[in-house]
Write an enzyme that holds these catalytic residues in place. Sequence first.
Site, short mmCIF file in Angstrom:
data_model
loop_
_atom_site.label_atom_id
_atom_site.label_comp_id
_atom_site.label_asym_id
_atom_site.label_seq_id
_atom_site.Cartn_x
_atom_site.Cartn_y
_atom_site.Cartn_z
CB CYS A 2 -0.86 0.05 1.25
SG CYS A 2 -1.99 -1.31 1.37
NE ARG A 27 4.74 1.67 -0.98
CZ ARG A 27 5.57 1.94 0.02
NH1 ARG A 27 6.64 2.65 -0.19
NH2 ARG A 27 5.32 1.52 1.23
CD1 TRP A 74 -0.32 -5.91 -3.76
CD2 TRP A 74 -0.20 -6.72 -1.67
NE1 TRP A 74 0.12 -7.20 -3.83
CE2 TRP A 74 0.20 -7.73 -2.57
CE3 TRP A 74 -0.22 -7.02 -0.32
CZ2 TRP A 74 0.60 -8.99 -2.15
CZ3 TRP A 74 0.16 -8.28 0.10
CH2 TRP A 74 0.57 -9.25 -0.82
CG ASN A 98 1.70 0.15 4.23
OD1 ASN A 98 1.48 -1.05 4.07
ND2 ASN A 98 2.88 0.68 4.01
N GLY A 99 -0.44 -1.90 6.18
CA GLY A 99 -0.06 -2.87 7.21
C GLY A 99 -1.24 -3.77 7.58
CD GLU A 479 16.85 -12.56 -9.03
OE1 GLU A 479 16.21 -13.12 -8.12
OE2 GLU A 479 16.58 -11.40 -9.42
CE LYS A 483 13.48 -10.60 -10.84
NZ LYS A 483 14.17 -10.19 -9.65
CD GLU A 486 9.94 -11.29 -9.08
OE1 GLU A 486 10.99 -11.14 -9.72
OE2 GLU A 486 9.73 -10.73 -8.00
CG HIS A 502 19.14 -36.29 -6.89
ND1 HIS A 502 19.42 -37.55 -6.42
CD2 HIS A 502 20.34 -35.71 -7.14
CE1 HIS A 502 20.74 -37.71 -6.38
NE2 HIS A 502 21.31 -36.62 -6.82
CE LYS A 602 11.46 -2.41 -5.94
NZ LYS A 602 12.17 -3.37 -6.74
N1 HGA Z 1 -4.68 -4.63 5.56
C1 HGA Z 1 -5.06 -3.55 4.69
C2 HGA Z 1 -3.85 -2.86 4.11
C3 HGA Z 1 -2.97 -3.81 3.36
C4 HGA Z 1 -1.58 -3.32 3.07
O1 HGA Z 1 -0.98 -2.55 3.77
N2 HGA Z 1 -0.97 -3.78 2.02
O2 HGA Z 1 0.32 -3.33 1.72
C5 HGA Z 1 -6.02 -3.99 3.61
O3 HGA Z 1 -6.09 -5.18 3.28
O4 HGA Z 1 -6.70 -3.13 3.09
#
Ligand code: HGA
Length: 607
Positions: A2, A27, A74, A98-99, A479, A483, A486, A502, A602
């Site tokens: 986020c 991000r 996110w 964020n979190g 790596e 890549k 991703e 194996h 990110k």
């Molecule tokens: N938990 C919150 C924010 C998610 C977050 O920080 N992502 O990087 C949500 O799900 O909205």
Amino acid sequence: MCGIVGIVGREVVAERLVDGLRRLEYRGYDSAGLAGLVDGRIERRRAEGKLQALADLIAAEPLGGVTGIGHTRWATHGAPNTVNAHPHATEHVAVVHNGIIENFRELKDELVARGHVFESETDSEVVAHLVSDGIDNGLSPQDAVAAALRKLRGAFALAMLFAGRDGLLIGARRGSPLAVGFGEGEMFLGSDALALSSWTRRVLYLEEGDWVVLSKAGAQVFDHEDRPAERSIRTVALSPSQIEKGNFRHYMQKEIFEQPQVIGDAIATYLDPATRLPRLPEGGPDWRAVSRLTIVACGTSYYAALVAKYWFEQMARLPAEVDIASEFRYREAPLPTGGAALFVSQSGETADTLAALRYARSQGQFIVALVNVPESSMAREADLVLPILAGPEIGVASTKAFTCQLAVIMCLVLAVARARGTLDGEEEARLCAALSEVPARALEVLNHDEKIREIAGWLSEARDVLYLGRGVTFPVALEGALKLKEISYIHAEGYAAGELKHGPIALIDEQVPVIVLAPHGPLFEKTVSNMQEVLARGGRVVLLSDTKGIATEGRHAAEIIELPVVHAFVTPLLYAIPVQLLAYHTAVAKGTDVDQPRNLAKSVTVE
Ligand code: HGA
């Protein structure tokens, strides 16, 4: 992850908030939203998908307000849709987060019992209701936030906007970074200095547990015990060219091509140009007395850490263990007295690596942080910080940070080897010279761009791809596979070449391209034997080797990429580049979103 922005401005801020969010797009996110204060009332605009959807919404339904907050989400809790998009709001407050709020369920149950009605499935909405509850009970916004923060568990950065309180924003950080920007009669909040870069270079980084009250006049910071705190304002040096694509089509492409320059910058900092001997910042441990090194990282940084293990053991004769941070942090590994621990992270904020760092500190280890963001949490909490000097990395798929990590790790290993007396003078000089040559050799590798683009044409039709390497090129094989996964969404696996028989050899048929990383040297013949096993089963090989290797084995491969002859120890720095380019061109051929691959973020600030 986020992204957060906030402005206490002089004119309507919606467009600038979107502009700030664009700088955080790298991000990774899945929805976005804004809140502004219009005639004292909170108004929001939110949209699923790319920021353009939000920009279009704002063009159709303009959002007023000279004070506002914005967010790219996110999702961790609740689907990525409009209702779950931030800001979350009540009549009193709008919140971006964020979190993860770990105790959101119990808080939500309490609030629901008191009559609060939730509209989303997110953990974040609980913050809006908690603060709102305080305001309902007669607290000022500031006191309501302080009270709410005391109840929240978990990691977060927050920005909040209050009904009827034009010119007021409150931000808080615990576990996720948040920066305050100082403008002319305006104030800003942002997840990082990049978000603020088009508005101001004068930035204050909140410390762990801090919260901040912004008004047009400035910022008042409080610490985790709500005491007023002084934090210094720094001038951040970010030039527009560092954060723009220039003539390149994608940030990832730009960053791949920047490597000769940034690796050169890193080497020039950590190797004395006159003596060509390593020079580290002051304050390291007595490496002769270090009994063991624990290295912890995630993702691409983990692969740099795997290379580090080979180097520390072989050059410095220092036993090294490497761990994935999310596993290490809960494993309660016993760490030796007199041990040191190295944490590798581009952002310096990766939640699991940061938690692992704190665990290692609790076990009395000497803490070294290798980061690209020198103001990051890991840098602040380490005993010794080694910035990798790659400059801002915007592409979600890490490229230049990986090779700069390797360059700085190699300088560290050389310094440790010198301290421990494990290399003779000649070999040390040879290694330092080999490292100094890497920028010039990297330029030569980039000349193969067109050839690699052609190979990527057929790689883009594959369903599975294998990467094989041995010794220090084994982590590069891992790596390379990462890549490709991703950004092109093709399934890929990296294997130690000797491990092929194996199990994974069962996958080989004419449909499976196998990328073999085999510099000529002590392990070449062994790797080539494994390549023969692939060929014998009809596999199509892309051989990455040097003149000597290609002269003896090139004719067997379907495709060859010829790389410069270099000292075996520095091969990971050079062999990383063609595997990055292979992934890049394959993704372009498939038409995927190279800089913002689906589902990825990110700087991973949640567990
Ligand atoms: N938990 C919150 C924010 C998610 C977050 O920080 N992502 O990087 C949500 O799900 O909205």
